[in-house]
Scaffold this motif. Sequence first.
Motif, PDB file in Angstrom:
ATOM      1  N   PRO A 294      48.614  29.887  54.054  1.00 29.39           N
ATOM      2  CA  PRO A 294      47.296  30.234  54.466  1.00 29.39           C
ATOM      3  C   PRO A 294      46.349  30.022  53.059  1.00 29.39           C
ATOM      4  O   PRO A 294      46.698  30.738  51.990  1.00 29.39           O
ATOM      5  N   PHE A 295      45.131  29.721  53.477  1.00 27.80           N
ATOM      6  CA  PHE A 295      44.173  29.547  52.266  1.00 27.80           C
ATOM      7  C   PHE A 295      43.160  30.342  52.945  1.00 27.80           C
ATOM      8  O   PHE A 295      42.450  30.179  54.002  1.00 27.80           O
TER       9      PHE A 295
ATOM     10  N   ARG B 128      50.787  35.776  40.303  1.00 27.69           N
ATOM     11  CA  ARG B 128      49.682  35.352  40.542  1.00 27.69           C
ATOM     12  C   ARG B 128      48.967  34.672  39.409  1.00 27.69           C
ATOM     13  O   ARG B 128      48.956  34.867  38.202  1.00 27.69           O
ATOM     14  N   LEU B 129      48.289  33.401  39.636  1.00 28.71           N
ATOM     15  CA  LEU B 129      47.602  32.557  38.695  1.00 28.71           C
ATOM     16  C   LEU B 129      46.425  32.685  39.107  1.00 28.71           C
ATOM     17  O   LEU B 129      45.831  32.505  40.433  1.00 28.71           O
ATOM     18  N   ILE B 130      45.462  33.145  38.143  1.00 27.95           N
ATOM     19  CA  ILE B 130      44.204  33.437  38.519  1.00 27.95           C
ATOM     20  C   ILE B 130      43.149  32.633  37.517  1.00 27.95           C
ATOM     21  O   ILE B 130      43.005  32.528  36.535  1.00 27.95           O
ATOM     22  N   ILE B 131      42.582  31.534  38.139  1.00 31.09           N
ATOM     23  CA  ILE B 131      41.590  30.462  37.830  1.00 31.09           C
ATOM     24  C   ILE B 131      39.982  30.950  37.877  1.00 31.09           C
ATOM     25  O   ILE B 131      39.536  31.222  38.984  1.00 31.09           O
ATOM     26  N   SER B 132      39.297  31.705  36.883  1.00 32.91           N
ATOM     27  CA  SER B 132      38.090  32.188  36.762  1.00 32.91           C
ATOM     28  C   SER B 132      37.180  31.135  36.370  1.00 32.91           C
ATOM     29  O   SER B 132      37.008  30.785  35.341  1.00 32.91           O
ATOM     30  N   ILE B 133      36.210  30.675  37.164  1.00 31.48           N
ATOM     31  CA  ILE B 133      35.350  29.672  36.909  1.00 31.48           C
ATOM     32  C   ILE B 133      34.155  30.569  36.191  1.00 31.48           C
ATOM     33  O   ILE B 133      33.512  29.845  35.256  1.00 31.48           O
ATOM     34  N   GLN B 134      33.479  31.438  36.853  1.00 33.14           N
ATOM     35  CA  GLN B 134      32.636  32.329  36.349  1.00 33.14           C
ATOM     36  C   GLN B 134      32.838  33.804  36.532  1.00 33.14           C
ATOM     37  O   GLN B 134      33.479  34.082  37.919  1.00 33.14           O
TER      38      GLN B 134
ATOM     39  N   VAL C 137      42.560  32.247  43.422  1.00 32.19           N
ATOM     40  CA  VAL C 137      44.072  33.133  42.968  1.00 32.19           C
ATOM     41  C   VAL C 137      45.035  32.470  43.934  1.00 32.19           C
ATOM     42  O   VAL C 137      44.997  32.361  45.202  1.00 32.19           O
ATOM     43  N   VAL C 138      46.182  32.238  43.054  1.00 31.29           N
ATOM     44  CA  VAL C 138      47.418  31.182  43.777  1.00 31.29           C
ATOM     45  C   VAL C 138      48.496  32.570  43.565  1.00 31.29           C
ATOM     46  O   VAL C 138      48.927  32.901  42.518  1.00 31.29           O
ATOM     47  N   GLN C 139      48.865  33.375  44.803  1.00 33.17           N
ATOM     48  CA  GLN C 139      49.845  34.170  44.857  1.00 33.17           C
ATOM     49  C   GLN C 139      51.092  33.612  45.183  1.00 33.17           C
ATOM     50  O   GLN C 139      51.237  32.768  46.169  1.00 33.17           O
TER      51      GLN C 139
ATOM     52  N   GLU D 257      52.907  31.841  48.400  1.00 33.11           N
ATOM     53  CA  GLU D 257      52.735  32.594  49.517  1.00 33.11           C
ATOM     54  C   GLU D 257      51.224  32.195  50.201  1.00 33.11           C
ATOM     55  O   GLU D 257      51.026  32.297  51.653  1.00 33.11           O
ATOM     56  N   GLN D 258      50.018  32.407  49.309  1.00 33.09           N
ATOM     57  CA  GLN D 258      48.645  32.061  49.779  1.00 33.09           C
ATOM     58  C   GLN D 258      47.957  31.880  48.602  1.00 33.09           C
ATOM     59  O   GLN D 258      48.263  31.937  47.373  1.00 33.09           O
TER      60      GLN D 258
END
Length: 507
Positions: free
Chosen positions: A339-340, A375-381, A356-358, A214-215
């Motif tokens: 939308p990004f 939701r996929l959350i990629i946390s870099i810091q 965050v990939v929703q 979705e976004q």
Amino acid sequence: MNLKNTPANIVIFGGFGDLAWRKLIPAFYNLFIHDYMPKQFAIYAVHYQGLPEGAYEKHMLEGVNLFSRSGKAKKEEWKRFTDHLYFFQGDFTIEDTYTRLKEKLEANDAEWKTRATRLFYYSVAPNFIETISSFISQFNIADNRQKDRLVIEKPFGTDLASARALNELLNKLFYEDQIYRIDHYLGKEVVQNIVAFRFANHIFEPLWNNKYIEQIQISVTETVSVGTRGSYYDKSGALRDMVQNHMLQLLSLVAMDCPGNYDAESIRHQKVKVLKKVRPFNSASVAQHVVRAQYTKGVVNGKPQVGYKEENNVSRKSTTETYVSLKLYIDNTRWKGVPFYLRTGKCMDKQASEIVVQFKDTPYKIFKDDVVPNRLIISIQPRQRISLLFEGKVPGLEMKLMPLEMDFSYKRSFTDEAPEAYETLLLDALHGDATQFIRADQVETAWAIVMPILDNWVKDSSDMKKYKAGSSGPVEAENLFSDGKVKWLSLPEEILEQPKSRNKNKR
């Protein structure tokens, strides 16, 4: 060919500066003590002023002790490292510096009985790039295409025209494959993992498109102010300082198609390809899809913070943004209509870099409390982790749902400490691997994306918003979400907070 056994001459222009003190020398030191440096190497730190005997090594040791991930240097290891570290007094703007430097490098080649790799690191103000490059070319110090590399820090230009001019200059003097434009974000462990995560796990790649997503949100927020960088920052701003480079690099990794091979040119080709499909901004879309703002006085981490215009070396009439958020679209088959959302800012309530990939909501709503999309959350810091948010049944006699996490944490999964970004990138540059570095056309494409925004801001500065230091940013940024269903998303714990409270009174 064993690259580790290839001797290396390393020249740091600006070798006494803050970057060398905080990042470069600690990185080379860590590579050395972990046995990644070649047996024969020399580092020459070029600085225009003379220093007393031993002063350079003492200052760099302070930097290592403060900033190295390995902690304070051990006396014997530091002694062995400094046997390869040399202070080199020389003015960047005069020929004598390069004459003497060439003699040093050639003497090492003779001693080592081979033509060593030569790595030239530009830790200098942008106005010195042309001068240094011209002298290196004039004296044929980097004339071996296979072995000589130039590592150039950002900012790479201040706009599209200056970036093109700089690329033309460098490509006139050197080959493109000798030029390593560095963005330290690309050396971060989680950022490098994006490619592996996407293309080595078939469970995700079939869903990585507009049919299921979705976004996508990319946030790089900071609690720090401009601090001592006021004079630089006031000429730059958040769009130039963060979006044009770091954030568009993250966007390209998240959105690119799968490369044919895992090699520098295949990956960089796909990154440029997707950036060229970003829908161009115009006056109307800048007004509708871009928000800029400055922080005003407030409280950050419990401490009072002055407003941006009260910072040292900042104009009291400044129209420079310390925050920017924007919505953009990628007009290709994979991402059409998705939308990004990008945002970055200083003096905000949290220090975090996240993607965050929703995913789209479930088509069949058979559960009344199935209200949170995956939701996929990629946390870099600050925490290096990848989390997948999904709905699951709460234990009990009734069918009640709550959001749960599948979580991968670097800290829990690996005992070895991840290398610093500069360690990874410097080692890649020594080995001639340009995968994590930026190609000329990618720099220019990124500038082409942001230039309509910058041009519109020059014409009209009345759209500058305000946000209190220590807040989550200007309220106007929420208007980017036109459907009102979503907001800026953050760490997994916060994403889970509201849904958890929904089930608080369960039986």
